[in-house]
Design a protein around this motif. Structure first.
Motif, PDB file in Angstrom:
ATOM      1  N   ASN A  55       0.842  -1.194   0.000  1.00  0.00           N
ATOM      2  CA  ASN A  55       0.000   0.000   0.000  1.00  0.00           C
ATOM      3  C   ASN A  55       0.880   1.247   0.000  1.00  0.00           C
ATOM      4  OD1 ASN A  55      -2.555   1.189  -0.003  1.00  0.00           O
ATOM      5  ND2 ASN A  55      -2.532   1.472   2.209  1.00  0.00           N
ATOM      6  N   SER A  56       1.768   1.353  -0.991  1.00  0.00           N
ATOM      7  CA  SER A  56       2.758   2.422  -1.001  1.00  0.00           C
ATOM      8  C   SER A  56       2.335   3.629  -1.824  1.00  0.00           C
ATOM      9  CB  SER A  56       4.073   1.886  -1.565  1.00  0.00           C
ATOM     10  OG  SER A  56       3.889   1.511  -2.929  1.00  0.00           O
ATOM     11  N   ASP A  57       1.382   3.454  -2.720  1.00  0.00           N
ATOM     12  CA  ASP A  57       0.982   4.502  -3.670  1.00  0.00           C
ATOM     13  C   ASP A  57       2.143   4.965  -4.552  1.00  0.00           C
ATOM     14  OD1 ASP A  57      -1.726   4.657  -3.475  1.00  0.00           O
ATOM     15  OD2 ASP A  57      -1.746   6.261  -1.984  1.00  0.00           O
ATOM     16  N   LYS A  59       4.162   4.464  -7.945  1.00  0.00           N
ATOM     17  CA  LYS A  59       3.934   3.903  -9.277  1.00  0.00           C
ATOM     18  C   LYS A  59       5.057   2.932  -9.638  1.00  0.00           C
ATOM     19  CE  LYS A  59       2.854   5.446 -13.940  1.00  0.00           C
ATOM     20  NZ  LYS A  59       2.708   6.609 -14.822  1.00  0.00           N
ATOM     21  N   GLU A  60       4.689   1.703 -10.006  1.00  0.00           N
ATOM     22  CA  GLU A  60       5.665   0.675 -10.384  1.00  0.00           C
ATOM     23  C   GLU A  60       6.088   0.853 -11.843  1.00  0.00           C
ATOM     24  OE1 GLU A  60       6.943  -1.960  -8.557  1.00  0.00           O
ATOM     25  OE2 GLU A  60       5.939  -1.208  -6.772  1.00  0.00           O
ATOM     26  N   PRO A  72      -1.156   0.304  -6.958  1.00  0.00           N
ATOM     27  CA  PRO A  72      -0.183   0.473  -5.861  1.00  0.00           C
ATOM     28  C   PRO A  72      -0.820   0.754  -4.499  1.00  0.00           C
ATOM     29  CG  PRO A  72      -0.360   2.502  -7.076  1.00  0.00           C
ATOM     30  CD  PRO A  72      -1.291   1.521  -7.750  1.00  0.00           C
ATOM     31  N   HIS A  73      -2.062   0.335  -4.318  1.00  0.00           N
ATOM     32  CA  HIS A  73      -2.737   0.573  -3.044  1.00  0.00           C
ATOM     33  C   HIS A  73      -3.776  -0.512  -2.794  1.00  0.00           C
ATOM     34  CE1 HIS A  73      -6.298   1.989  -5.223  1.00  0.00           C
ATOM     35  NE2 HIS A  73      -5.463   2.648  -5.996  1.00  0.00           N
ATOM     36  N   GLN A 134      -0.513  -5.509  -5.690  1.00  0.00           N
ATOM     37  CA  GLN A 134       0.657  -6.352  -5.461  1.00  0.00           C
ATOM     38  C   GLN A 134       0.710  -6.790  -4.007  1.00  0.00           C
ATOM     39  OE1 GLN A 134       2.894  -7.098  -8.314  1.00  0.00           O
ATOM     40  NE2 GLN A 134       0.817  -6.554  -8.884  1.00  0.00           N
TER      41      GLN A 134
END
Length: 162
Positions: A55-57, A59-60, A72-73, A134
């Motif tokens: 839950n990092s927000d 962008k991969e 990303p969340h 993820q």
């Protein structure tokens, strides 16, 4: 009568062929049989703890062109059905100013003939059929993927040596 005889003969032949080609595990030691099972069939094991969603927000980076971005969340509890699409409360073009979330691609507003639509295309409505969150999980299978940029750089270096 002849039809019944033929059907009976065919059934008998199928049974004898299947028994001739069947493989029995009898006589093979249990440690020699490949399996992913962690417990005997008659015991219900405790399931493993579910992994946490990243839950990092952040962008991969995508690995290849046209790869759908990952989410990303967390999306636990998001309603996504024929009546409601919770994702669009942040990612719709009218909401990105408030949410600071990236707008969905313009391709999501196109039909099969590449005509632009005023609203989200029905074939792009269910986000999680392409986009997935993820997990912070151990890698089950090693990944040997090499992206195109790395391949090009390696090829350029190889040519420079020759």
């Amino acid at each position: 009568m002849k039809t019944l005889l033929r059907v009976s003969a065919a059934a008998l032949m199928a049974i004898s062929l299947s028994s001739a080609f069947s493989v029995s595990a009898e006589g093979i030691p249990a440690d020699k049989i490949a399996t992913l099972r962690e417990a005997p069939l008659n015991i219900e094991p405790t399931p493993p703890v579910m992994q946490k969603v990243i839950n990092s927000d952040v962008k991969e980076v995508r690995n290849y062109p046209m790869q759908p971005p990952v989410i990303p969340h967390k999306i636990d509890g998001y309603q996504l059905n024929l009546n409601v699409n919770k994702c669009m409360s942040c990612h719709a073009r009218t909401r990105t100013g408030d949410s600071q979330a990236p707008m969905v691609s313009v391709t999501h507003y196109m039909d099969r003939e590449n005509n632009f639509l005023a609203t989200l295309s029905p074939r792009r409505y269910f986000c999680t059929q392409c986009h997935v969150p993820q997990l912070d999980a151990k890698v089950l299978v090693p990944n040997e993927f090499v992206d195109m940029d790395t391949l090009i750089k390696a090829d350029v270096k190889k040519e420079a040596k020759h």
